[in-house]
Motif scaffolding. Structure first.
Motif, PDB file in Angstrom:
ATOM      1  N   LEU A  22       0.876  -1.176   0.000  1.00  0.00           N
ATOM      2  CA  LEU A  22       0.000   0.000   0.000  1.00  0.00           C
ATOM      3  C   LEU A  22       0.906   1.217   0.000  1.00  0.00           C
ATOM      4  O   LEU A  22       1.808   1.325   0.841  1.00  0.00           O
ATOM      5  N   VAL A  23       0.728   2.114  -0.964  1.00  0.00           N
ATOM      6  CA  VAL A  23       1.626   3.276  -1.051  1.00  0.00           C
ATOM      7  C   VAL A  23       0.854   4.588  -1.070  1.00  0.00           C
ATOM      8  O   VAL A  23      -0.311   4.647  -1.457  1.00  0.00           O
ATOM      9  N   LYS A  24       1.576   5.628  -0.634  1.00  0.00           N
ATOM     10  CA  LYS A  24       1.079   6.992  -0.804  1.00  0.00           C
ATOM     11  C   LYS A  24       1.843   7.578  -1.986  1.00  0.00           C
ATOM     12  O   LYS A  24       3.082   7.570  -1.996  1.00  0.00           O
ATOM     13  N   ASN A  25       1.136   8.048  -2.999  1.00  0.00           N
ATOM     14  CA  ASN A  25       1.808   8.604  -4.180  1.00  0.00           C
ATOM     15  C   ASN A  25       2.215  10.053  -3.925  1.00  0.00           C
ATOM     16  O   ASN A  25       1.391  10.858  -3.480  1.00  0.00           O
ATOM     17  N   VAL A  61       6.678   8.469  -7.977  1.00  0.00           N
ATOM     18  CA  VAL A  61       7.445   8.224  -6.748  1.00  0.00           C
ATOM     19  C   VAL A  61       6.442   8.092  -5.612  1.00  0.00           C
ATOM     20  O   VAL A  61       5.533   8.915  -5.479  1.00  0.00           O
ATOM     21  N   SER A  62       6.609   7.064  -4.797  1.00  0.00           N
ATOM     22  CA  SER A  62       5.630   6.786  -3.735  1.00  0.00           C
ATOM     23  C   SER A  62       6.351   6.384  -2.456  1.00  0.00           C
ATOM     24  O   SER A  62       7.532   6.031  -2.474  1.00  0.00           O
ATOM     25  N   ARG A  63       5.597   6.440  -1.343  1.00  0.00           N
ATOM     26  CA  ARG A  63       6.135   5.974  -0.057  1.00  0.00           C
ATOM     27  C   ARG A  63       5.311   4.775   0.399  1.00  0.00           C
ATOM     28  O   ARG A  63       4.088   4.784   0.303  1.00  0.00           O
ATOM     29  N   ILE A  64       6.004   3.746   0.880  1.00  0.00           N
ATOM     30  CA  ILE A  64       5.301   2.535   1.325  1.00  0.00           C
ATOM     31  C   ILE A  64       4.635   2.813   2.677  1.00  0.00           C
ATOM     32  O   ILE A  64       5.305   3.215   3.633  1.00  0.00           O
ATOM     33  N   LEU A  65       3.342   2.593   2.724  1.00  0.00           N
ATOM     34  CA  LEU A  65       2.612   2.758   3.988  1.00  0.00           C
ATOM     35  C   LEU A  65       2.499   1.424   4.721  1.00  0.00           C
ATOM     36  O   LEU A  65       2.554   1.371   5.948  1.00  0.00           O
ATOM     37  N   GLU A  66       2.288   0.372   3.966  1.00  0.00           N
ATOM     38  CA  GLU A  66       2.156  -0.951   4.572  1.00  0.00           C
ATOM     39  C   GLU A  66       2.615  -1.969   3.530  1.00  0.00           C
ATOM     40  O   GLU A  66       2.363  -1.799   2.334  1.00  0.00           O
ATOM     41  N   TYR A  87      -3.522   7.261  -3.213  1.00  0.00           N
ATOM     42  CA  TYR A  87      -3.011   6.036  -2.576  1.00  0.00           C
ATOM     43  C   TYR A  87      -3.228   4.885  -3.553  1.00  0.00           C
ATOM     44  O   TYR A  87      -4.235   4.866  -4.262  1.00  0.00           O
ATOM     45  N   SER A  88      -2.305   3.926  -3.577  1.00  0.00           N
ATOM     46  CA  SER A  88      -2.474   2.776  -4.476  1.00  0.00           C
ATOM     47  C   SER A  88      -2.152   1.485  -3.749  1.00  0.00           C
ATOM     48  O   SER A  88      -1.268   1.448  -2.888  1.00  0.00           O
ATOM     49  N   LEU A  89      -2.855   0.457  -4.152  1.00  0.00           N
ATOM     50  CA  LEU A  89      -2.485  -0.903  -3.772  1.00  0.00           C
ATOM     51  C   LEU A  89      -1.724  -1.451  -4.965  1.00  0.00           C
ATOM     52  O   LEU A  89      -2.252  -1.479  -6.083  1.00  0.00           O
ATOM     53  N   ILE A  90      -0.477  -1.854  -4.754  1.00  0.00           N
ATOM     54  CA  ILE A  90       0.326  -2.320  -5.893  1.00  0.00           C
ATOM     55  C   ILE A  90       0.553  -3.824  -5.778  1.00  0.00           C
ATOM     56  O   ILE A  90       1.106  -4.303  -4.784  1.00  0.00           O
ATOM     57  N   THR A  91       0.108  -4.515  -6.801  1.00  0.00           N
ATOM     58  CA  THR A  91       0.302  -5.972  -6.806  1.00  0.00           C
ATOM     59  C   THR A  91       1.470  -6.358  -7.727  1.00  0.00           C
ATOM     60  O   THR A  91       2.193  -7.300  -7.445  1.00  0.00           O
ATOM     61  N   ASP A  92       1.664  -5.602  -8.828  1.00  0.00           N
ATOM     62  CA  ASP A  92       2.788  -5.942  -9.723  1.00  0.00           C
ATOM     63  C   ASP A  92       4.063  -5.247  -9.236  1.00  0.00           C
ATOM     64  O   ASP A  92       4.557  -4.293  -9.840  1.00  0.00           O
ATOM     65  N   THR A  93       4.564  -5.761  -8.123  1.00  0.00           N
ATOM     66  CA  THR A  93       5.708  -5.109  -7.457  1.00  0.00           C
ATOM     67  C   THR A  93       7.014  -5.245  -8.240  1.00  0.00           C
ATOM     68  O   THR A  93       8.005  -4.621  -7.874  1.00  0.00           O
ATOM     69  N   GLU A  94       7.015  -6.035  -9.307  1.00  0.00           N
ATOM     70  CA  GLU A  94       8.238  -6.101 -10.119  1.00  0.00           C
ATOM     71  C   GLU A  94       8.411  -4.812 -10.927  1.00  0.00           C
ATOM     72  O   GLU A  94       9.465  -4.578 -11.513  1.00  0.00           O
ATOM     73  N   LYS A  95       7.389  -3.966 -10.919  1.00  0.00           N
ATOM     74  CA  LYS A  95       7.500  -2.710 -11.672  1.00  0.00           C
ATOM     75  C   LYS A  95       7.736  -1.506 -10.758  1.00  0.00           C
ATOM     76  O   LYS A  95       7.577  -0.354 -11.165  1.00  0.00           O
ATOM     77  N   ILE A  96       8.058  -1.774  -9.469  1.00  0.00           N
ATOM     78  CA  ILE A  96       8.502  -0.666  -8.598  1.00  0.00           C
ATOM     79  C   ILE A  96       9.901  -0.995  -8.083  1.00  0.00           C
ATOM     80  O   ILE A  96      10.257  -2.156  -7.891  1.00  0.00           O
ATOM     81  N   LYS A 314      11.375  18.928 -17.265  1.00  0.00           N
ATOM     82  CA  LYS A 314      10.640  17.708 -16.938  1.00  0.00           C
ATOM     83  C   LYS A 314       9.290  18.029 -16.285  1.00  0.00           C
ATOM     84  O   LYS A 314       9.236  18.678 -15.247  1.00  0.00           O
ATOM     85  N   GLN A 315       8.206  17.570 -16.925  1.00  0.00           N
ATOM     86  CA  GLN A 315       6.869  17.817 -16.373  1.00  0.00           C
ATOM     87  C   GLN A 315       6.513  16.736 -15.352  1.00  0.00           C
ATOM     88  O   GLN A 315       6.495  15.551 -15.660  1.00  0.00           O
ATOM     89  N   LEU A 316       6.255  17.190 -14.115  1.00  0.00           N
ATOM     90  CA  LEU A 316       5.797  16.261 -13.091  1.00  0.00           C
ATOM     91  C   LEU A 316       4.655  16.896 -12.318  1.00  0.00           C
ATOM     92  O   LEU A 316       4.360  18.087 -12.476  1.00  0.00           O
ATOM     93  N   VAL A 317       4.012  16.084 -11.505  1.00  0.00           N
ATOM     94  CA  VAL A 317       2.868  16.570 -10.716  1.00  0.00           C
ATOM     95  C   VAL A 317       3.143  16.248  -9.252  1.00  0.00           C
ATOM     96  O   VAL A 317       3.486  15.108  -8.915  1.00  0.00           O
ATOM     97  N   ILE A 318       3.003  17.268  -8.403  1.00  0.00           N
ATOM     98  CA  ILE A 318       3.148  17.018  -6.961  1.00  0.00           C
ATOM     99  C   ILE A 318       1.783  16.609  -6.428  1.00  0.00           C
ATOM    100  O   ILE A 318       0.823  17.378  -6.489  1.00  0.00           O
ATOM    101  N   VAL A 319       1.706  15.385  -5.925  1.00  0.00           N
ATOM    102  CA  VAL A 319       0.443  14.908  -5.352  1.00  0.00           C
ATOM    103  C   VAL A 319       0.439  15.180  -3.852  1.00  0.00           C
ATOM    104  O   VAL A 319      -0.562  15.562  -3.268  1.00  0.00           O
ATOM    105  N   ALA A 320       1.574  14.944  -3.216  1.00  0.00           N
ATOM    106  CA  ALA A 320       1.680  15.175  -1.768  1.00  0.00           C
ATOM    107  C   ALA A 320       3.130  15.472  -1.435  1.00  0.00           C
ATOM    108  O   ALA A 320       4.042  15.042  -2.150  1.00  0.00           O
ATOM    109  N   GLU A 321       3.341  16.233  -0.376  1.00  0.00           N
ATOM    110  CA  GLU A 321       4.716  16.468   0.072  1.00  0.00           C
ATOM    111  C   GLU A 321       5.179  15.223   0.810  1.00  0.00           C
ATOM    112  O   GLU A 321       4.368  14.476   1.362  1.00  0.00           O
ATOM    113  N   GLU A 322       6.502  14.999   0.802  1.00  0.00           N
ATOM    114  CA  GLU A 322       7.044  13.756   1.358  1.00  0.00           C
ATOM    115  C   GLU A 322       6.597  13.553   2.779  1.00  0.00           C
ATOM    116  O   GLU A 322       6.364  12.477   3.247  1.00  0.00           O
TER     117      GLU A 322
END
Ligand code: NDP
Length: 322
Positions: A22-25, A61-66, A87-96, A314-322
């Protein structure tokens, strides 16, 4: 974990979610290849086409919550495929991928240390095998990939010219990124003549980001046995009918090598790339410009802006501060 918005939601890994995180983006990357994922028949082998009504996926870029995966721990930062959601639930962890160095801005893993920067390295250093003194031309030069290609080329001792779609971007190429010369392709009557002016002796290496008329003009200005790294052709991505290339025959008459690549096939080189690039970032010899949209609600416009050159860097989007 409790998240308070209009209502309080309890975020947790569903019971028994093995190998899921479970990550916070935090940051989302806007990349031109995402346009191709909007086609029903996407040609990407790495990511599936977007499904209307489902969450858009891209790099981020995300932070692992659980974590229910033995390789990831709560609090760690990762980059790789992320959903365009908070927030995302990531199941294909080979792509992070775990972020190994956090003493640089984390947002760099959407660009300089992520897909774009690595693409610049693979497409230029590995595919073109540049040599000191060679003449290098880069299109979409002020963007996420191009700005690094130019700096890598300067570090190799090449003569570097870039093109971009505004006078401000051209100025940046010359003053911030150290290009030897640059021109605004929208202001030139003849691209062929502009390239001849910048490269009276011809081009040894062309880093192709744009395609279409630019590729034609370059083919006419290449030196014999020159190399073309075919990274992208953004001018074609929104066209229903692709433009033809008129001077492809020059690949034969000038004995050119033109190689296309998909950076996803080169990930084993990523540690080598980091080893090269990190010292340059820390010493300030490589600089990187980011264009940050704030808030996930501004992400769609930021993505669309790539196709009109709205982004500067480089175009990026800030979703949340770290
Ligand atoms: P950029 O940050 O460079 O953004 C796109 C830029 O392209 C715009 O800012 C604009 O700059 C330019 N552009 C847009 N439309 C046109 C057009 N019709 N004609 C000419 N220029 C145009 O994007 P990236 O650096 O992220 O990507 C650069 C290229 O690299 C893309 O083609 C992308 O598909 C490719 N790529 C390839 C990968 C691979 O594995 N092969 C991996 C990642 C990227 P301006 O104002 O200068 O016109």
């Amino acid at each position: 974990m409790e998240v308070t918005t209009n209502e309080t939601i309890l975020l947790e890994l569903p019971q028994g979610s093995k190998d899921t995180v479970l990550v916070k983006n935090l940051y989302l990357s806007c990349d031109p290849f995402m346009r191709g994922l909007m086609l029903e028949m996407s040609e990407s082998h790495y990511m599936e086409a977007f499904v209307p009504g489902s969450v858009i996926r891209g790099f981020g870029v995300s932070r692992i919550l659980e974590s229910g995966h033995p390789d990831f721990k709560e609090g760690e930062y990762v980059w790789g495929i992320a959903g365009w959601e908070e927030y995302s639930l990531i199941t294909d962890t080979e792509k992070i991928f775990k972020i190994p160095f956090t003493d640089v801005p984390l947002s760099y893993y959407t660009g300089l240390l992520g897909l774009a920067g690595f693409t610049a390295y693979v497409g230029f250093n590995e595919i073109c095998s540049p040599k000191e003194g060679e003449y290098v031309f880069i299109s979409a030069a002020s963007g996420a990939v191009g700005q690094l290609v130019g700096q890598l080329a300067k570090l190799k001792g090449c003569y570097v010219v870039g093109t971009a779609g505004s006078d401000d971007k051209v100025e940046l190429l010359k003053t911030k990124f150290g290009f030897d010369d640059a021109f605004n392709y929208k202001e030139e009557k003849s691209l062929r003549a502009a390239l001849r002016r910048c490269f009276p002796k011809g081009i040894d290496i062309y880093f192709e980001n744009v395609g279409g008329a630019m590729l034609d003009a370059v083919l006419l200005n290449m030196r014999d046995k020159g190399r073309i790294s075919a990274c992208g052709m953004i001018s074609q991505y929104n066209l229903e009918k692709l433009e033809g290339v008129h001077f492809l025959v020059r690949v034969i008459t000038k004995q050119l090598t033109m190689k296309g690549f998909n950076v996803a096939d080169y990930f084993d080189l990523y540690p080598k790339f980091l080893e090269l690039i990190l010292p340059y970032i820390k010493s300030g010899e490589i600089t990187y410009l980011e264009d940050k949209a704030e808030g996930i609600e501004n992400a769609p416009a930021a993505l669309v802006g790539l196709f009109t050159g709205k982004n500067i860097g480089k175009q990026l989007v800030i979703v949340a501060e770290e």
